[in-house]
Design a protein around this motif. Sequence first.
Motif: not given
Length: 224
Positions: A123-129, A145-147, A161-168
């Motif tokens: 899924p489209t996702l990015s991590i930023e400082r 919600a993405t924490a 991300t537009v899909v926070p539930v997929q972060v983990h």
Amino acid sequence: MEALVTGGLCTVFGVVIAAALALVVVSVILNSHRERRRHDALRVWAKHHGWYLREQPPVDWADRLPGRNPRGVSLSVHGTVDGRTVTVAEYSYTTSSTDAHGNSTSETHRFVVTAVRLPTMYPTLSIERRSGLSKLGRAVFGDAATAIGDERFDRMYRIRTVVPVQVHSVLSPALVSEHIAGRVPVWSVQGTELLSYRKGRIEAPEQIPALAAPLVRVAELLQS
């Protein structure tokens, strides 16, 4: 006499201008020759190590970079690191500004971009400082919600991300730990393309594997 003095000053001024222009031309020529030698060295290194170089390559990930310049990649080298398909590229964009007196200046921002091809879709996702403003927002409004739920990580980074539930399902505990330790770069993923960037350019061909290695580590630790 006054006319002679004026004429002499004009002549001197003209000579100074001509000399300055000549210096600019020489500087441009020397810089061009240095860039060509650097590109030639990169090409020789790439051929010797089983990589290949492309100049002005078309890319489809410029909108994930600062400036979003679709023609900003001047060169790219392609190969493998630890069995993964890797691209290391030079990217730039230019900004212009005008001061209160109407004088315009421009600045070119240069980056080294690393891309790693992934074997599966993500899924489209990015991590930023986090910036100072982002840290303040978190302190006032709490976590988004993405924490991740790890205070050390969530204090230092934020996830888009537009899909926070997929972060983990994407960030493994090992990858979170690597971020906390500062051993991997910030990155974004879209489909099968993992991407990161840093300021600068490829100063020496021998840097290429080392430039790619941190993002390859991210690829190894992503959960599929």
